[in-house]
Scaffold this motif. Sequence first.
Motif, short mmCIF file in Angstrom:
data_model
loop_
_atom_site.label_atom_id
_atom_site.label_comp_id
_atom_site.label_asym_id
_atom_site.label_seq_id
_atom_site.Cartn_x
_atom_site.Cartn_y
_atom_site.Cartn_z
N TRP A 181 23.36 -2.89 9.43
CA TRP A 181 22.84 -1.54 9.41
C TRP A 181 21.41 -1.39 9.91
O TRP A 181 20.96 -0.28 10.21
CB TRP A 181 22.93 -0.98 8.00
CG TRP A 181 24.32 -0.51 7.67
CD1 TRP A 181 25.30 -1.21 7.02
CD2 TRP A 181 24.90 0.76 7.98
NE1 TRP A 181 26.43 -0.47 6.91
CE2 TRP A 181 26.23 0.76 7.49
CE3 TRP A 181 24.42 1.90 8.64
CZ2 TRP A 181 27.07 1.84 7.63
CZ3 TRP A 181 25.26 2.99 8.77
CH2 TRP A 181 26.57 2.96 8.27
N GLN A 182 20.65 -2.47 10.01
CA GLN A 182 19.24 -2.36 10.41
C GLN A 182 19.06 -1.65 11.76
O GLN A 182 18.27 -0.70 11.85
CB GLN A 182 18.59 -3.74 10.43
CG GLN A 182 17.09 -3.70 10.64
CD GLN A 182 16.46 -5.07 10.44
OE1 GLN A 182 17.11 -6.10 10.64
NE2 GLN A 182 15.21 -5.09 10.04
N PRO A 183 19.77 -2.04 12.83
CA PRO A 183 19.59 -1.32 14.09
C PRO A 183 20.11 0.10 14.04
O PRO A 183 19.58 0.99 14.73
CB PRO A 183 20.38 -2.17 15.10
CG PRO A 183 21.36 -2.95 14.28
CD PRO A 183 20.68 -3.19 12.96
N ILE A 184 21.13 0.35 13.23
CA ILE A 184 21.66 1.70 13.07
C ILE A 184 20.64 2.58 12.36
O ILE A 184 20.43 3.75 12.74
CB ILE A 184 22.98 1.69 12.28
CG1 ILE A 184 24.02 0.78 12.97
CG2 ILE A 184 23.53 3.09 12.14
CD1 ILE A 184 24.38 1.22 14.37
N ALA A 185 20.01 2.04 11.32
CA ALA A 185 19.00 2.80 10.58
C ALA A 185 17.85 3.20 11.50
O ALA A 185 17.35 4.33 11.44
CB ALA A 185 18.48 1.97 9.41
#
Length: 217
Positions: A181-185
């Motif tokens: 989720w880090q790049p999506i966030a």
Amino acid sequence: MVLRQLRVVVAIFALSCLAFGGQAQSSIKLKRRQLTPGISMLVPVDFQPMSDDFLAQKYAYFRKPTVMLSDPYGNIDLGVNITEKYWPQEDIPLLKDIYKATLAALYTQIHFHKEAVEQIKRRTYVILEFDAILADEEDEKSAIGVSKPPVKRYYYMMYTVVDNRIVVFNFNAPIHEKVRWQPIADKIMHSVKLKNIQLPVEKAPEPDVPPTPPVSR
């Protein structure tokens, strides 16, 4: 010969992990949504507003945010809060140090990956990205008398000021979901658009320490 074969196997495994990670990220579909009058951003298509009961359970010790969305399993949250706190527009950079100190005191352990002041669509934002651990007090036990395990989560927080009100954007997920989720966030947060925001009824200006952000339990 054996060593060479082992290296090949390790390389193939590493590449397969990278490929799987890319597929997992690409499977998360985003769509722009109007979260409040004047605030829109990209949101995962399966995120829905959190029920009042679940919101009260998960964020029991904090005021109800303006908007709080969650995935179908209630594990990953995305929220917006338009506070009633007065804060001068020119002092946005000061929010970074104040919120960082507030968060450090709030959690049992915290590790900041990013602390920055950035321009996004011609507006100034404070960004704090971190991993945090929140452990229960020593005397707090579950119903069967067993100490509750510490809560470990990944956070991406963003703050700005609109008409001297602090606006907070909050994404958080279980720590084991961080890689996915880090790049999506980051993409979600950098998609924020603010235009003609309808603020809460204005009270008399009261310069104060910014409000504590909600902590997911």
